[in-house]
Design an enzyme around this catalytic site. Structure first.
Site, PDB file in Angstrom:
ATOM      1  CE  LYS A   1      -2.571   5.998  -0.362  1.00 46.69           C
ATOM      2  NZ  LYS A   1      -3.722   6.629  -1.057  1.00 46.69           N
TER       3      LYS A   1
ATOM      4  CB  ILE B   1      -3.735  -3.265  21.891  1.00 47.65           C
ATOM      5  CG1 ILE B   1      -4.858  -2.324  22.340  1.00 47.65           C
ATOM      6  CG2 ILE B   1      -2.453  -2.495  21.610  1.00 47.65           C
ATOM      7  CD1 ILE B   1      -4.569  -1.586  23.636  1.00 47.65           C
TER       8      ILE B   1
ATOM      9  CB  VAL C   1      -7.128   2.038  15.704  1.00 60.34           C
ATOM     10  CG1 VAL C   1      -6.723   3.395  16.234  1.00 60.34           C
ATOM     11  CG2 VAL C   1      -7.002   0.998  16.787  1.00 60.34           C
TER      12      VAL C   1
ATOM     13  CE1 TYR D   1      -3.749   2.465   1.303  1.00 60.54           C
ATOM     14  CE2 TYR D   1      -2.063   3.198   2.841  1.00 60.54           C
ATOM     15  CZ  TYR D   1      -3.297   3.374   2.233  1.00 60.54           C
ATOM     16  OH  TYR D   1      -4.064   4.470   2.571  1.00 60.54           O
TER      17      TYR D   1
HETATM   18  N1  LIG Z   1      -8.805   6.583   6.009  1.00 62.95           N
HETATM   19  C1  LIG Z   1      -7.509   6.681   6.302  1.00 62.95           C
HETATM   20  O1  LIG Z   1      -7.060   6.338   7.413  1.00 62.95           O
HETATM   21  C2  LIG Z   1      -6.540   7.259   5.284  1.00 62.95           C
HETATM   22  C3  LIG Z   1      -5.275   7.744   5.699  1.00 62.95           C
HETATM   23  C4  LIG Z   1      -4.405   8.265   4.736  1.00 62.95           C
HETATM   24  C5  LIG Z   1      -4.772   8.277   3.394  1.00 62.95           C
HETATM   25  N2  LIG Z   1      -5.988   7.785   3.019  1.00 62.95           N
HETATM   26  C6  LIG Z   1      -6.346   7.785   1.597  1.00 62.95           C
HETATM   27  O2  LIG Z   1      -7.470   8.636   1.374  1.00 62.95           O
HETATM   28  C7  LIG Z   1      -8.271   8.109   0.304  1.00 62.95           C
HETATM   29  C8  LIG Z   1      -9.717   7.962   0.784  1.00 62.95           C
HETATM   30  O3  LIG Z   1      -9.752   7.118   1.938  1.00 62.95           O
HETATM   31  P1  LIG Z   1     -11.139   6.794   2.699  1.00 62.95           P
HETATM   32  O4  LIG Z   1     -10.782   6.265   4.024  1.00 62.95           O
HETATM   33  O5  LIG Z   1     -12.066   7.955   2.572  1.00 62.95           O
HETATM   34  O6  LIG Z   1     -11.691   5.573   1.795  1.00 62.95           O
HETATM   35  P2  LIG Z   1     -13.181   5.018   1.665  1.00 62.95           P
HETATM   36  O7  LIG Z   1     -13.056   3.540   1.409  1.00 62.95           O
HETATM   37  O8  LIG Z   1     -14.061   5.475   2.765  1.00 62.95           O
HETATM   38  O9  LIG Z   1     -13.702   5.702   0.321  1.00 62.95           O
HETATM   39  C9  LIG Z   1     -13.288   5.301  -0.954  1.00 62.95           C
HETATM   40  C10 LIG Z   1     -14.445   5.534  -1.931  1.00 62.95           C
HETATM   41  O10 LIG Z   1     -13.957   5.117  -3.219  1.00 62.95           O
HETATM   42  C11 LIG Z   1     -14.987   4.412  -3.882  1.00 62.95           C
HETATM   43  N3  LIG Z   1     -14.357   3.500  -4.855  1.00 62.95           N
HETATM   44  C12 LIG Z   1     -13.547   2.437  -4.591  1.00 62.95           C
HETATM   45  N4  LIG Z   1     -13.156   1.838  -5.729  1.00 62.95           N
HETATM   46  C13 LIG Z   1     -13.723   2.554  -6.732  1.00 62.95           C
HETATM   47  C14 LIG Z   1     -13.690   2.438  -8.136  1.00 62.95           C
HETATM   48  N5  LIG Z   1     -13.013   1.448  -8.761  1.00 62.95           N
HETATM   49  N6  LIG Z   1     -14.384   3.345  -8.879  1.00 62.95           N
HETATM   50  C15 LIG Z   1     -15.110   4.338  -8.281  1.00 62.95           C
HETATM   51  N7  LIG Z   1     -15.166   4.482  -6.934  1.00 62.95           N
HETATM   52  C16 LIG Z   1     -14.486   3.607  -6.179  1.00 62.95           C
HETATM   53  C17 LIG Z   1     -15.758   3.671  -2.781  1.00 62.95           C
HETATM   54  O11 LIG Z   1     -17.075   3.365  -3.172  1.00 62.95           O
HETATM   55  C18 LIG Z   1     -15.690   4.682  -1.632  1.00 62.95           C
HETATM   56  O12 LIG Z   1     -16.852   5.508  -1.611  1.00 62.95           O
HETATM   57  C19 LIG Z   1      -7.593   6.788  -0.110  1.00 62.95           C
HETATM   58  O13 LIG Z   1      -6.727   7.046  -1.187  1.00 62.95           O
HETATM   59  C20 LIG Z   1      -6.778   6.402   1.118  1.00 62.95           C
HETATM   60  O14 LIG Z   1      -5.652   5.600   0.791  1.00 62.95           O
HETATM   61  C21 LIG Z   1      -6.894   7.292   3.933  1.00 62.95           C
END
Ligand SMILES: NC(=O)c1ccc[n+]([C@@H]2O[C@H](COP(=O)([O-])OP(=O)(O)OC[C@H]3O[C@@H](n4cnc5c(N)ncnc54)[C@H](O)[C@@H]3O)[C@@H](O)[C@H]2O)c1
Length: 251
Positions: free
Chosen positions: A145, A200, A184, A141
């Site tokens: 990134k 944990i 978490v 992952y």
């Molecule tokens: N949540 C975290 O802890 C966190 C931390 C750092 C970075 N990020 C990054 O932020 C971004 C969003 O994270 P999140 O937690 O909101 O994710 P999430 O899973 O809540 O939302 C992702 C959305 O993308 C949509 N999706 C997935 N595959 C798809 C596709 N092929 N076509 C169209 N839509 C699609 C899903 O339906 C969902 O609504 C990601 O890139 C994640 O890596 C998240």
């Protein structure tokens, strides 16, 4: 008024961001593969397009007339990406490179990408972690990134597509699902509400940086509005070098 397309705008971060962008005066459309815009989204003016980010026709339709693309789709999570690193590359990395090509074709001005402050640095040498610190990704992952970050720089240098990379700490808040293996705080709260003990991993000495979702979204919009001197920011509360303290932030 800039026209923004929020890819993954039905998700946890994307939905909050879409709402906050409207409040900040942007025109916003969500692109997501779920059938409908989620019903708890508060701003009625937000448009909705259902489509698959891996489908070129769906994307071309959505990108038409867009100024800023917020790419908040990840097809994998840190845990599952360990089991399927090839799928992670095929969907996230190759999918994003195709997206960048389509952004250039469509005349998109800027793409905003959420990277992962919690994973790209590996085991940091010093705290707080600075953007200039070396990246040492270990998980697929995190490698994806960092690879996407490098493609963003490449498309800027070679094709003039502007970009912003935001390395987020661990966000928490409303709409975060307690059932996956990311986040978490909702997982622990859900376990406690069900009368179960939270699990944990490790010896309990592990330290993480958390940021409340609306602080993360406010910081994101402040950085987008400020314009590009810098194109890479850590966004967190303590461990990352960009602190967010209630209504003021500094980098
Ligand atoms: N949540 C975290 O802890 C966190 C931390 C750092 C970075 N990020 C990054 O932020 C971004 C969003 O994270 P999140 O937690 O909101 O994710 P999430 O899973 O809540 O939302 C992702 C959305 O993308 C949509 N999706 C997935 N595959 C798809 C596709 N092929 N076509 C169209 N839509 C699609 C899903 O339906 C969902 O609504 C990601 O890139 C994640 O890596 C998240």
């Amino acid at each position: 008024m800039k026209r923004c397309l929020v890819l993954g705008g039905n998700g946890f971060i994307g939905s909050h961001l879409a709402e906050a962008l409207v409040v900040s005066g942007f025109e916003v459309t969500i692109f997501d593969n779920r059938e409908q815009k989620r019903p708890d989204i508060r701003e009625d003016s937000i448009g909705y397009l259902q489509g698959d980010f891996l489908n070129e026709n769906d994307l071309a339709r959505a990108l038409d007339g867009t100024d800023y693309v917020f790419h908040f789709i990840s097809t994998t999570l840190p845990g599952p990406s360990l089991e399927s690193p090839v799928y992670d590359i095929e969907s996230n990395v190759i999918g994003t490179v195709r997206l960048l090509q389509q952004c250039c074709k469509a005349g998109v001005e800027k793409i905003i990408f959420p990277s992962s402050g919690g994973t790209v640095y590996g085991e940091p040498d010093t705290i707080p972690v600075r953007e200039t610190d070396p990246v040492r990704p270990v998980h697929p992952y995190a490698i994806s990134k960092v690879t996407i970050e490098m493609y963003l720089r490449s498309f800027y240098e070679l094709h003039g597509l502007d970009y912003l990379i935001l390395r987020y700490a661990n966000p928490y808040g409303e709409r975060q699902m307690p059932f996956g293996n990311q986040g978490v705080i909702p997982i622990f709260l859900h376990a406690i509400m069900k009368g179960r003990s939270p699990v944990i991993y490790g010896d309990g000495s592990m330290v993480r940086d958390y940021i409340y979702i609306s602080d993360l979204v406010d910081a994101t919009i402040a950085i987008v509005k400020k314009g590009p001197h810098e194109r890479l920011f850590n966004v967190g509360s303590w461990i990352c070098s960009c602190f967010f303290q209630s209504s003021s932030w500094r980098c």
